[in-house]
Design an enzyme around this catalytic site. Structure first.
Site, PDB file in Angstrom:
ATOM      1  N   ASP A  31       0.821  -1.219   0.000  1.00 44.00           N
ATOM      2  CA  ASP A  31       0.000   0.000   0.000  1.00 44.00           C
ATOM      3  C   ASP A  31       0.858   1.273   0.000  1.00 44.00           C
ATOM      4  O   ASP A  31       0.679   2.167   0.846  1.00 44.00           O
ATOM      5  CB  ASP A  31      -0.904   0.028   1.251  1.00 44.00           C
ATOM      6  CG  ASP A  31      -1.713  -1.241   1.432  1.00 44.00           C
ATOM      7  OD1 ASP A  31      -2.121  -1.821   0.426  1.00 44.00           O
ATOM      8  OD2 ASP A  31      -1.927  -1.643   2.600  1.00 44.00           O
ATOM      9  N   GLU A 243     -11.452   0.226  -3.336  1.00 47.48           N
ATOM     10  CA  GLU A 243     -10.617   0.743  -2.239  1.00 47.48           C
ATOM     11  C   GLU A 243      -9.396   1.443  -2.848  1.00 47.48           C
ATOM     12  O   GLU A 243      -9.292   1.579  -4.067  1.00 47.48           O
ATOM     13  CB  GLU A 243     -10.171  -0.389  -1.308  1.00 47.48           C
ATOM     14  CG  GLU A 243      -9.310  -1.442  -1.972  1.00 47.48           C
ATOM     15  CD  GLU A 243      -8.995  -2.645  -1.079  1.00 47.48           C
ATOM     16  OE1 GLU A 243      -9.475  -2.731   0.060  1.00 47.48           O
ATOM     17  OE2 GLU A 243      -8.257  -3.529  -1.559  1.00 47.48           O
TER      18      GLU A 243
END
Ligand code: FUB
Length: 344
Positions: A31, A243
């Site tokens: 991420d 997301e």
């Protein structure tokens, strides 16, 4: 890619065909949110760890407990691990699952924004501050009031205002907030999701207060439309938001990019202001090894770079990922050229 589908993969060959190698190999990172501060690249990733929590579709096995900040002098240089920047045990309101963070700088203070599950099992978003971009960061005692769900991405607009984009469906709980209140009843990732022929759930955006510690307004929907201006539908799973929000600006336009989750693409949509609406434009990254895909985009010395992750180093373990970097290019119309992470 689900773990059961990776048994046939020759990872030695795949890693040779990969367009980029992990930036660090002594720990698993995911991420990546990248920024250039004072002429240097700083990457704010999740720190993936082994977990005894069984795999499920809510991502319960993503049981991360701290953050490390990586830094690089340039896109070609070695990435330096600057050690522990923040630990969940030091955040009074947080219990577990420190997922995808981001960072911002204002007036010489660095802000680390991060999601975690609070003691009641609800994801919230917190802030921690430091005089250094690599921390250590001191957390605020409470999560941001009115925050919920996951994956904060903070964008500094040209006028000096800051916006937080956030949200994630399934394990990220966004669907449980569709009434404005958290709906705790019911289990499974699909509960409370719209029907396939209804508009998809939207990522959220909120302007931040001047001290960057609170929302300055109630979060608003980020509407992504098709070519005719209609909202993308929930059943349009290869284009709709799942997301991993990110915002960047190119040639005066606002590019909202995100993961499609269960279809594993990083896509983007273009608008003319930070709130949108944004018109779906295309794919940035084709699927990587590992279920999740998550990215950031930043400019360094007039070139653009995509930071992303995959699970090639861990041979496909979905919760043990590695951050990578590759160059990103635009065509003459400002369209991003789709990147395939492994050569044929
Ligand atoms: O790292 C945990 C979660 O996986 C992130 O919050 C999502 O974006 C996905 O990458």
């Amino acid at each position: 890619m689900p773990e059961e589908n990776i048994a046939h993969i020759d990872f030695d060959s795949l890693n040779k065909r990969a367009i980029s190698q992990p930036l660090v190999t002594h720990l698993y990172t995911a991420d990546p949110s990248a920024h250039v501060f004072n002429g240097k690249i700083y990457i704010y990733p999740s720190h993936d760890v082994e977990s005894t929590v069984p795999f499920d579709d809510l991502g319960s096995h993503f049981a991360m407990e701290d953050y490390h900040v990586l830094s690089m002098d340039s896109p070609d240089s070695e990435a330096v691990d600057n050690g522990i920047a923040l630990q969940v045990k030091d955040v009074p309101w947080a219990d577990k699952q420190m997922w995808a963070p981001d960072a911002a700088e204002k007036d010489g203070t660095y802000y680390l924004f991060f999601p975690a599950k609070a003691h009641d099992g609800i994801f919230r978003i917190g802030v921690a501050t430091s005089p250094s971009p690599v921390g250590p960061f001191t957390p605020q005692p409470q999560a941001i009031e009115g925050s919920f769900s996951i994956d904060p991405a903070v964008y500094k607009n040209d006028d000096g205002s800051y916006y937080m984009y956030f949200g994630g469906i399934w394990g990220g709980q966004l669907q449980r907030w569709s009434s404005g209140e958290f709906k705790a009843e019911g289990e499974g990732p699909l509960i409370y999701l719209p029907q396939d022929n209804e508009p998809a759930l939207c990522a959220k955006v909120a302007k931040l207060s001047d001290d960057l510690l609170q929302f300055a307004e109630a979060p608003k929907d980020i509407l992504i439309t098709d070519e005719d201006g209609n909202p993308l539908l929930a059943g349009d799973t290869s284009r709709r938001f799942f997301e991993a929000s990110w915002m960047h600006r190119y040639n005066g336009n606002y590019y909202f990019s995100y993961s499609t989750g269960d279809t594993h693409f990083i896509c983007y949509a273009i608008g003319d202001n930070p709130y949108g609406p944004f018109k779906y434009t295309g794919r940035i990254l084709n699927p990587v090894i590992g279920w999740t895909s998550h990215h950031s985009i930043c400019e360094f010395n007039n070139k653009w770079y995509l930071f992303y992750h995959d699970s090639s180093l861990s041979k496909g373990a979905t919760h043990l990922r590695s951050v990578k970097i590759t160059e990103l290019t635009y065509d003459e119309n400002g369209h991003i050229q789709t990147i395939t992470p492994y050569n044929p």
